[in-house]
Design a protein around this motif. Structure first.
Motif, short mmCIF file in Angstrom:
data_model
loop_
_atom_site.label_atom_id
_atom_site.label_comp_id
_atom_site.label_asym_id
_atom_site.label_seq_id
_atom_site.Cartn_x
_atom_site.Cartn_y
_atom_site.Cartn_z
N VAL A 16 0.85 -1.18 0.00
CA VAL A 16 0.00 0.00 0.00
C VAL A 16 0.89 1.24 0.00
CG1 VAL A 16 -1.84 1.21 1.22
CG2 VAL A 16 -1.71 -1.29 1.35
N ASN A 17 0.84 2.01 -1.08
CA ASN A 17 1.60 3.25 -1.17
C ASN A 17 0.72 4.41 -0.72
OD1 ASN A 17 3.96 2.09 -2.28
ND2 ASN A 17 2.94 1.96 -4.25
N VAL A 18 1.25 5.20 0.22
CA VAL A 18 0.45 6.26 0.82
C VAL A 18 1.08 7.63 0.61
CG1 VAL A 18 -0.39 4.67 2.59
CG2 VAL A 18 1.55 6.14 3.10
N ASP A 19 0.30 8.65 0.84
CA ASP A 19 0.76 10.03 0.79
C ASP A 19 1.48 10.34 2.10
OD1 ASP A 19 1.11 12.77 0.71
OD2 ASP A 19 -0.95 13.19 0.07
N PHE A 20 2.77 10.65 2.02
CA PHE A 20 3.56 10.96 3.21
C PHE A 20 2.95 12.12 4.00
CE2 PHE A 20 6.85 13.42 5.35
CZ PHE A 20 7.40 12.45 6.17
N GLU A 21 2.41 13.10 3.29
CA GLU A 21 1.84 14.27 3.95
C GLU A 21 0.63 13.91 4.83
OE1 GLU A 21 3.23 17.32 3.88
OE2 GLU A 21 4.81 16.38 2.70
N VAL A 22 -0.03 12.83 4.51
CA VAL A 22 -1.21 12.40 5.28
C VAL A 22 -0.80 11.47 6.43
CG1 VAL A 22 -3.40 11.13 5.19
CG2 VAL A 22 -2.74 12.65 3.30
N ILE A 76 -4.38 7.33 -0.02
CA ILE A 76 -3.89 6.07 -0.58
C ILE A 76 -3.64 6.27 -2.07
CG2 ILE A 76 -4.41 3.64 -1.01
CD1 ILE A 76 -4.01 4.36 1.96
N PHE A 77 -2.39 6.08 -2.48
CA PHE A 77 -2.04 6.21 -3.90
C PHE A 77 -2.37 4.93 -4.67
CE2 PHE A 77 1.35 9.45 -2.58
CZ PHE A 77 0.52 10.51 -2.84
N GLU A 78 -1.96 3.78 -4.10
CA GLU A 78 -2.24 2.52 -4.77
C GLU A 78 -2.17 1.36 -3.78
OE1 GLU A 78 0.52 1.49 -7.87
OE2 GLU A 78 2.25 1.94 -6.62
N VAL A 79 -2.88 0.30 -4.12
CA VAL A 79 -2.88 -0.94 -3.35
C VAL A 79 -2.61 -2.04 -4.37
CG1 VAL A 79 -4.22 -2.48 -1.88
CG2 VAL A 79 -4.55 -0.01 -1.71
N VAL A 80 -1.45 -2.69 -4.25
CA VAL A 80 -1.01 -3.64 -5.26
C VAL A 80 -0.76 -5.00 -4.63
CG1 VAL A 80 0.77 -4.12 -6.99
CG2 VAL A 80 0.11 -1.75 -6.51
N GLU A 81 -1.38 -6.01 -5.21
CA GLU A 81 -1.13 -7.38 -4.74
C GLU A 81 0.32 -7.75 -5.05
OE1 GLU A 81 -2.29 -11.92 -5.93
OE2 GLU A 81 -3.79 -10.36 -6.33
N GLN A 82 0.99 -8.31 -4.07
CA GLN A 82 2.38 -8.72 -4.25
C GLN A 82 2.43 -10.12 -4.84
OE1 GLN A 82 5.22 -6.51 -3.44
NE2 GLN A 82 3.32 -5.47 -3.94
N LYS A 83 3.29 -10.30 -5.79
CA LYS A 83 3.50 -11.60 -6.41
C LYS A 83 4.72 -12.24 -5.77
CE LYS A 83 0.41 -10.90 -9.63
NZ LYS A 83 -0.92 -11.38 -9.44
N ILE A 84 4.60 -13.51 -5.47
CA ILE A 84 5.72 -14.25 -4.90
C ILE A 84 6.16 -15.27 -5.92
CG2 ILE A 84 6.46 -15.80 -3.05
CD1 ILE A 84 4.34 -14.40 -1.28
#
Length: 94
Positions: A16-22, A76-84
């Motif tokens: 989950v990539n987030v806005d640092f300012e928030v 929230i900028f993006e929510v990305v499923e991680q691939k293993i």
């Protein structure tokens, strides 16, 4: 032999990539955010890792539905499923 089925939803790891300012790279704020979208478990247990050096964000164990809810939250900028990826020993040993 008795077969039992689990009624637990499938969990995957999401970045989950987030806005640092928030969120200011604050793991406690990430837990509060997760509390809004997950059910029947602890946000602390869902939180896998807090990123602070390279990106602002975190990794969490979520269902698909929880990941979709999280995408709609502020900051929230993006929510990305991680691939293993697993490397087959046969490929390494030739």
């Amino acid at each position: 032999m008795k077969i039992t089925y689990s009624h637990r939803p499938l969990m995957k790891i999401y970045m989950v990539n987030v806005d640092f300012e928030v969120y200011h790279d604050d793991c406690k704020q990430y837990e509060q955010l997760l509390h809004k979208v997950i059910s029947r478990r602890s946000p602390k247990d869902a939180l896998v890792y807090c990123y602070k050096k390279i990106e602002s964000g975190f990794a969490a164990k979520l269902t698909y539905e929880e990941a979709v809810k999280l995408k709609g939250e502020k900051g929230i900028f993006e929510v990305v499923e991680q691939k293993i990826y697993l490397i087959d020993d046969m490929e390494l040993n030739g």
